[in-house]
Enzyme design. Structure first.
Site, PDB file in Angstrom:
ATOM      1  N   GLY A  72       3.288   6.185  14.490  1.00 31.40           N
ATOM      2  CA  GLY A  72       3.606   4.997  14.125  1.00 31.40           C
ATOM      3  C   GLY A  72       5.725   4.883  14.236  1.00 31.40           C
ATOM      4  CB  SER A  73       8.347   6.862  14.107  1.00 31.93           C
ATOM      5  OG  SER A  73       8.168   6.709  12.786  1.00 31.93           O
ATOM      6  CD  GLN A 181       1.827   0.021   4.938  1.00 29.24           C
ATOM      7  OE1 GLN A 181       0.735  -0.288   4.235  1.00 29.24           O
ATOM      8  NE2 GLN A 181       2.654   1.030   5.319  1.00 29.24           N
ATOM      9  CB  SER A 201       0.870   5.420  11.849  1.00 30.00           C
ATOM     10  OG  SER A 201       0.594   6.634  11.484  1.00 30.00           O
ATOM     11  CB  THR A 239      -1.455  20.313  25.561  1.00 34.68           C
ATOM     12  OG1 THR A 239      -1.216  21.085  26.540  1.00 34.68           O
ATOM     13  CG2 THR A 239      -2.657  20.604  25.609  1.00 34.68           C
ATOM     14  CB  CYS A 326      18.107   3.743   0.910  1.00 29.98           C
ATOM     15  SG  CYS A 326      17.445   3.964  -0.816  1.00 29.98           S
TER      16      CYS A 326
HETATM   17  C1  LIG Z   1       4.236   4.721   8.186  1.00 34.08           C
HETATM   18  C2  LIG Z   1       5.395   3.288   8.655  1.00 34.08           C
HETATM   19  C3  LIG Z   1       5.731   3.580  10.026  1.00 34.08           C
HETATM   20  C4  LIG Z   1       5.812   5.166  10.297  1.00 34.08           C
HETATM   21  O1  LIG Z   1       4.329   5.968  10.722  1.00 34.08           O
HETATM   22  P1  LIG Z   1       4.473   7.419  11.033  1.00 34.08           P
HETATM   23  O2  LIG Z   1       3.764   7.865  12.027  1.00 34.08           O
HETATM   24  O3  LIG Z   1       4.736   7.985   9.538  1.00 34.08           O
HETATM   25  O4  LIG Z   1       5.546   7.471  11.903  1.00 34.08           O
HETATM   26  C5  LIG Z   1       5.794   2.760  11.181  1.00 34.08           C
HETATM   27  N1  LIG Z   1       6.135   1.486  10.521  1.00 34.08           N
HETATM   28  C6  LIG Z   1       5.481   1.327   9.187  1.00 34.08           C
HETATM   29  C7  LIG Z   1       5.269  -0.729   8.921  1.00 34.08           C
HETATM   30  C8  LIG Z   1       4.361   2.621   8.233  1.00 34.08           C
HETATM   31  O5  LIG Z   1       4.148   1.674   7.437  1.00 34.08           O
END
Ligand SMILES: *Cc1c(COP(=O)(O)O)cnc(C)c1O
Length: 386
Positions: A72-73, A181, A201, A239, A326
Site C-alpha cells: 500500500g505504501s 482498508q 495491500s 522481477t 505515531c
Molecule cells: C496499512 C495501510 C497502508 C500501508 O500499506 P502497506 O502495504 O503496509 O505498505 C496504507 N494505507 C492505509 C489506509 C493502511 O491501512
C-alpha cells in the site's frame, strides 16, 4: 500459554491457509522467472495474470489497469508522485487531500510541497467524514489531483467516495483513493465511483505482506516509479514476486466471495462489544457510528493513558492498538483523532479494536471481561474517578 485475542486486524491480518497453499509451489519447484520464455517461466506467468484478473474483477476494472507493487505504501507513493509529475507539466500544482490520511500519503504530500506543490487538507469533522461540498469549494483552476482515503485506518470511517469522485470528474481533476482498508471489505466499483487511481495491500485481507496493487485508469498518462525492465508493461520494473502476487489474488478472491457474510459477522461481534464497553463510565466512541468499517471500534477512556492500557491488555493476551500511528516513544496523541477534534486528554486515552472474520464470540466475551477490568485498574492506580 494464554490464548491470544487478536483484535488488531487493521494493522495486519493472518495469512489465509488457502493463500499459503496457493503460494507454496512458487516458493519451491515453480521458481521460474515469469518473464522467461521457456516453460518453467511461462508456468509462473499464467497464475500471475490470473491474479491480475481477479483483482480487476473485484474492483470493476480491466486487467491492464492493475499494476502490482510492494504494498500500500508504494502504491500511494506512486499514485501521488506519478500524478504530480504529469500534472506539473500542465501547470497544475495544487493537490487536495485530508488531514487524516495514512502517513504514506501525508509524508508524500510533504515531499511534493518541498518541490513546489501546494496542498489543501480538507477537514474531516467530528464524525471523521469529508463533506463533498467542501471538496467542491476547495477545487481551484490549478488543482490537478485529489487524494482521499476510502476508509480510515484508525477510526474506520467510510468516505462518500462516489460523490467525491463525481465532483473530481466534473472538474477534470484526477481522483486517487487509498483503499487499503476498504479493499476486500467493501464493495468497490472504480467505474461507478469515478476513481482514477486506487491503492490496495494484500496483508490487510489475509494475503501476504509486501504485495499490493495500484489501479491506474486506462488513458491516464502515467509515469513509472521504478525504472528498469519491462515488467508491468514497463511501468514498474523488477522481477515479479510470483508467490506473493498469487497469494494476493487468492486472498482477494476469498475476501470478495465472502464479503457479505464476513461483514455481517464482524458487525454483530463489534456491536456487542461496543454496547458492552460504552457502559464503562467516561467511554466515548470516536468517529461516525454508522459509516464505519464493520469490525472497527475506536474508543477513548477518560483518565487513561492509551499506552498503559495496551501494555496491560498485552499481558492478558489481547492484541489491540492505541490508534496512534505515531513513532513509538513519542507521546503525542494520534493525529487522526486530533483531526476529528478529539480533545488531547481523550485522544491520549484511545483504544482501537479491529475485529475480523477469524474472531469468535468467545473472544468478544474475553474482551468484554478484560477491558473494563483493566480500565478500572488503571484508573485506580492514577486515583481517577469518573
Ligand atoms: C496499512 C495501510 C497502508 C500501508 O500499506 P502497506 O502495504 O503496509 O505498505 C496504507 N494505507 C492505509 C489506509 C493502511 O491501512
Amino acid at each position: 500459554m494464554k490464548p491470544i485475542v487478536y483484535a488488531d486486524n487493521a494493522a495486519t491480518t493472518r495469512l489465509s491457509p488457502r493463500v499459503l497453499e496457493a503460494m507454496l509451489p512458487f516458493l519451491q519447484e515453480e521458481y521460474g522467472n515469469a518473464s522467461s520464455l521457456y516453460s518453467l517461466g511461462r508456468k509462473a506467468r499464467e497464475p500471475l495474470e490470473d491474479s491480475r484478473n481477479t483483482i480487476a474483477r473485484c474492483l470493476g476494472a480491466e486487467n491492464r489497469e492493475i499494476f502490482f507493487t510492494s504494498g500500500g505504501s508504494e502504491a500511494n507513493n506512486w499514485a501521488l508522485k506519478g500524478a504530480a509529475a504529469f500534472l506539473a507539466q500542465r501547470g497544475k500544482y495544487h493537490i487536495i487531500s485530508t488531514a487524516f490520511e495514512h502517513p504514506s500519503v501525508l509524508r508524500t504530500l510533504e515531499a511534493l510541497k518541498r518541490e513546489g506543490f501546494s496542498v489543501t487538507l480538507l477537514p474531516v469533522h467530528e464524525n471523521g467524514i469529508v463533506r463533498p461540498q467542501e471538496l467542491e469549494r476547495a477545487i481551484r483552476e490549478d488543482t490537478g489531483l485529489v487524494s482521499i482515503m476510502y476508509a480510515n485506518n484508525e477510526v474506520g470511517t467510510i468516505q462518500p467516495i462516489e460523490e467525491l469522485g463525481a465532483i473530481c470528474r466534473e472538474h477534470d481533476v484526477w481522483f486517487h483513493t487509498d483503499a487499503v482498508q476498504a479493499a476486500g471489505a467493501l464493495p468497490i466499483d472504480v467505474v461507478k465511483e469515478h476513481i482514477d487511481l486506487l491503492s490496495l495491500s494484500g496483508h490487510k485481507f489475509h494475503g501476504p505482506k509486501g504485495i499490493g496493487a495500484l489501479y491506474i485508469r486506462e488513458g491516464l498518462r502515467f509515469p513509472s516509479l521504478i525504472d528498469g525492465g519491462e515488467q508491468e508493461s514497463g511501468r514498474r520494473a523488477g522481477t515479479e514476486n510470483t508467490a506473493a502476487i498469487v497469494g494476493l489474488g487468492v486472498a482477494m478472491e476469498e475476501a470478495c466471495q465472502h464479503r457479505e457474510e464476513n461483514t455481517r459477522k464482524a458487525r454483530a461481534m463489534r456491536d456487542r462489544l461496543l454496547t458492552g464497553l460504552l457502559s464503562i463510565p467516561g467511554c466515548h466512541l470516536n468517529g461516525d457510528r454508522e459509516h464505519r468499517l464493520s469490525g472497527n471500534l475506536n474508543l477513548s477512556f477518560a483518565g487513561i493513558e492509551g499506552e498503559s492500557l495496551l501494555l496491560m491488555l498485552d499481558m492478558r493476551g489481547i492484541c489491540a492498538s492505541s490508534g496512534s500511528a505515531c513513532a513509538s516513544g513519542s507521546r503525542d496523541p494520534s493525529y487522526v483523532l486530533r483531526a476529528l477534534g478529539v480533545e488531547e486528554e481523550l485522544a491520549k486515552g484511545s483504544l482501537r479494536l479491529t475485529l475480523g472474520d477469524l474472531n469468535t464470540e468467545e473472544e468478544v466475551d474475553v474482551l468484554l471481561r478484560e477491558i473494563p477490568a483493566t480500565v478500572e485498574r488503571l484508573r485506580q492506580l492514577r486515583g481517577w474517578r469518573p
